[in-house]
Design a protein around this motif. Structure first.
Motif, PDB file in Angstrom:
ATOM      1  N   UNK A 184       0.833  -1.204   0.000  1.00 47.98           N
ATOM      2  CA  UNK A 184       0.000   0.000   0.000  1.00 47.98           C
ATOM      3  C   UNK A 184       0.872   1.260   0.000  1.00 47.98           C
ATOM      4  N   UNK A 185       2.053   1.168   0.619  1.00 49.65           N
ATOM      5  CA  UNK A 185       2.981   2.304   0.607  1.00 49.65           C
ATOM      6  C   UNK A 185       3.460   2.595  -0.810  1.00 49.65           C
ATOM      7  N   UNK A 227      -8.967  -2.573  -3.764  1.00 50.10           N
ATOM      8  CA  UNK A 227      -9.816  -1.894  -2.782  1.00 50.10           C
ATOM      9  C   UNK A 227      -9.098  -0.705  -2.153  1.00 50.10           C
ATOM     10  N   UNK A 228      -7.797  -0.836  -1.914  1.00 48.68           N
ATOM     11  CA  UNK A 228      -7.046   0.290  -1.345  1.00 48.68           C
ATOM     12  C   UNK A 228      -7.001   1.447  -2.350  1.00 48.68           C
ATOM     13  N   UNK A 229      -6.752   1.137  -3.601  1.00 54.20           N
ATOM     14  CA  UNK A 229      -6.719   2.172  -4.636  1.00 54.20           C
ATOM     15  C   UNK A 229      -8.067   2.875  -4.737  1.00 54.20           C
ATOM     16  N   UNK A 230      -9.157   2.110  -4.671  1.00 54.30           N
ATOM     17  CA  UNK A 230     -10.489   2.699  -4.774  1.00 54.30           C
ATOM     18  C   UNK A 230     -10.762   3.695  -3.657  1.00 54.30           C
ATOM     19  N   UNK A 245      -8.825 -11.035   4.279  1.00 54.77           N
ATOM     20  CA  UNK A 245      -7.777 -10.047   4.556  1.00 54.77           C
ATOM     21  C   UNK A 245      -7.135 -10.392   5.900  1.00 54.77           C
ATOM     22  N   UNK A 246      -5.807 -10.409   6.003  1.00 56.66           N
ATOM     23  CA  UNK A 246      -5.167 -10.767   7.277  1.00 56.66           C
ATOM     24  C   UNK A 246      -5.470  -9.761   8.371  1.00 56.66           C
ATOM     25  N   UNK A 247      -5.268 -10.158   9.611  1.00 56.95           N
ATOM     26  CA  UNK A 247      -5.548  -9.308  10.765  1.00 56.95           C
ATOM     27  C   UNK A 247      -4.842  -7.959  10.619  1.00 56.95           C
ATOM     28  N   UNK A 248      -5.588  -6.892  10.798  1.00 57.91           N
ATOM     29  CA  UNK A 248      -5.050  -5.535  10.690  1.00 57.91           C
ATOM     30  C   UNK A 248      -5.061  -4.988   9.286  1.00 57.91           C
ATOM     31  N   UNK A 303      -8.165  -2.630   8.350  1.00 57.15           N
ATOM     32  CA  UNK A 303      -8.015  -1.291   8.924  1.00 57.15           C
ATOM     33  C   UNK A 303      -7.122  -0.415   8.034  1.00 57.15           C
ATOM     34  N   UNK A 304      -6.065  -1.007   7.480  1.00 58.50           N
ATOM     35  CA  UNK A 304      -5.210  -0.265   6.557  1.00 58.50           C
ATOM     36  C   UNK A 304      -5.989   0.140   5.310  1.00 58.50           C
ATOM     37  N   UNK A 305      -6.804  -0.783   4.805  1.00 62.57           N
ATOM     38  CA  UNK A 305      -7.601  -0.465   3.614  1.00 62.57           C
ATOM     39  C   UNK A 305      -8.605   0.642   3.919  1.00 62.57           C
ATOM     40  N   UNK A 306      -9.240   0.571   5.069  1.00 66.85           N
ATOM     41  CA  UNK A 306     -10.266   1.554   5.413  1.00 66.85           C
ATOM     42  C   UNK A 306      -9.690   2.934   5.701  1.00 66.85           C
TER      43      UNK A 306
END
Length: 478
Positions: free
Chosen positions: A140-141, A184-187, A377-380, A383-386
């Motif tokens: 994501x970075x 989903x992160x990009x969106x 999605x793995x734990x945590x 939250x990064x995606x959101x």
């Protein structure tokens, strides 16, 4: 430590020129299409990873040194490429100068989000352990570092994660999971939709199944786990004296048949067999000729010569110079023969094929995974995606402050290249072959290059040389 690259950029403030942005490219059916002109983009590209993976993780990456990128962008623009692929990137570094230079000359970027460092890629031998929130934070970075750049063509969620037939069992659901998370992160956090695809090894027993598995739709055509494009690393065409140097013997005809009903762009994410040297790239007119109804071009492996692997187009030397290899000249000659207007025109035979629904019937091999249940999605990770990652390095276009290349570059004939420079293009243009010969612009002055590896002292000296050239240029332009 004093940063010579920064000093050089500061010194050019008196002669800044604004950068024109290329237009975004979108996926439209089985094609890449310019958002403004509606021209089709056929990828005419090269792989760009100076030093290979061994050089990564030492405080720099291929897009972090504007001095070197200026030189390489000038050579690539002359070569005629419109796309580079970069495999390993450090999202904590600033990439504005390099990306802005490539943008100015109409060159797009296909970027891998993974790296060879720990916790920064999927491990086929430990899928559950490597697919973690730490891993997601890294990829994501990379998204955050590059999503603002208009010449970003797309991200690869994986490269050759399936390297043998056995990987076709456990790996595919995880590739779809990573693709879903990136999409989903990009969106949620990108100013525009950026396609996410996969780069496959040429393992013929599972190639078609890999494409079918990754490109079908689980939950309708907007399924975020579905790849937006499919790259193939193929070295099956091996030169004019090889028994594989034709359309049938190289299996190019089979690729056209296998991908003839594709609903997404398919292209060579690597090509350029070196069993016959020097390479003459006689597959180029075929790839950009009778294969264009199905294929969207390809990326030659690779720009830099790495430790005599004989895949490089350009040599680097320890005195700060570079030299074009004969392979570069041969590739340029092939590119110059292409009918660019025909390549950019709409694909008249293409239809907007809807992605097939994922089902067991799509999979041909008995050993390939035919279950489309993908990992959560793995734990945590959610939250990064959101909420987004913390303190991202968001890149942006900056002014291009220098067009003339000050570092010495030699042609394949040993002559020093004269007046090597980038030529910024208008807003909606991508780079195309110009019919010229880069090595034909050489002079006999200058000493021949020598050595194979740059040292830090040479890098400082080369940048100081660039700084002096910039100052002179500014004085004469005031």
């Amino acid at each position: 430590m004093f940063n010579w690259s920064t000093a050089a950029l500061v010194a050019t403030c008196a002669c800044i020129s604004l950068v024109s942005a290329v237009q975004n490219v979108k996926v439209q059916g089985a094609d890449f299409v310019n958002n403004v002109t509606s021209n089709r983009l056929q990828i005419i590209g090269v792989a760009y990873q100076p030093g290979g993976s061994d050089a990564f993780g030492k405080g720099s990456d291929p897009l972090s040194n504007g001095t070197l990128c200026l030189r390489d962008a000038a050579l690539m623009q002359s070569l005629g490429v419109n796309t580079i692929r970069v495999y390993n990137l450090d999202p904590t570094l600033n990439h504005d100068d390099c990306v802005s230079i490539f943008n100015a000359v109409g060159i797009y970027m296909l970027l891998d989000v993974n790296s060879p460092l720990p916790d920064q890629s999927l491990n086929p031998g430990d899928l559950d352990g490597s697919y973690s929130s730490t891993y997601l934070n890294h990829i994501f970075s990379v998204v955050e570092a590059f999503h603002n750049y208009p010449n970003l063509l797309g991200f690869f969620s994986g490269n050759e994660v399936m390297n043998d037939v056995g990987d076709g069992g456990p790996v595919p659901p995880y590739i779809r999971a990573v693709t879903r998370d990136l999409t989903n992160y990009i969106a949620k956090h990108s100013p525009r939709l950026i396609p996410v695809g996969y780069s496959a090894a040429d393992v013929k027993e599972i190639l078609t199944d890999s494409w079918a598995y990754l490109s079908c739709a689980i939950d309708g055509k907007m399924d975020p786990s579905r790849i937006a494009f499919f790259g193939l690393n193929s070295y099956s065409w091996c030169g004019p004296t090889s028994d594989t140097a034709n359309y049938v013997a190289s299996s190019y005809d089979q690729l056209v048949d296998e991908f003839g009903k594709t609903s997404i762009p398919v292209f060579f994410s690597e090509y350029g067999c070196n069993k016959v040297e020097p390479r003459v790239f006689d597959e180029v007119p075929v790839l950009y000729g009778n294969m264009t109804d199905v294929m969207s071009g390809g990326l030659v492996y690779e720009y830099y010569e790495e430790t005599s692997n004989n895949y490089g187009l350009v040599w680097l030397y320890d005195n700060g110079t570079a030299q074009i290899r004969v392979d570069y000249d041969n590739l340029q000659s092939q590119y110059n023969k292409l009918d660019i207007k025909a390549l950019e025109s709409g694909n008249s035979s293409a239809t907007m094929i809807q992605p097939p629904s994922c089902s067991k019937s799509l999979i041909q091999s008995s050993t390939f995974n035919n279950s489309f249940v993908i990992p959560d999605v793995p734990s945590g990770g959610q939250e990064l995606i959101n909420n987004g990652i913390k303190d991202p390095m968001n890149g942006k276009l900056v002014s291009v402050t220098q067009t003339q290349v000050a570092l010495p570059v030699y042609g394949s004939n040993g002559g020093l290249l004269k007046d090597l420079a980038i030529k910024p293009l208008a807003d909606d243009q991508s780079n195309t072959p110009d019919g010229g010969s880069t090595s034909g612009t050489t002079t006999s002055s200058g000493s021949n290059p020598s050595g194979t590896k740059k040292s830090e002292a040479v890098q400082l000296a080369a940048t100081a040389y660039l700084l002096a050239g910039i100052l002179v240029s500014c004085i004469f332009n005031l």
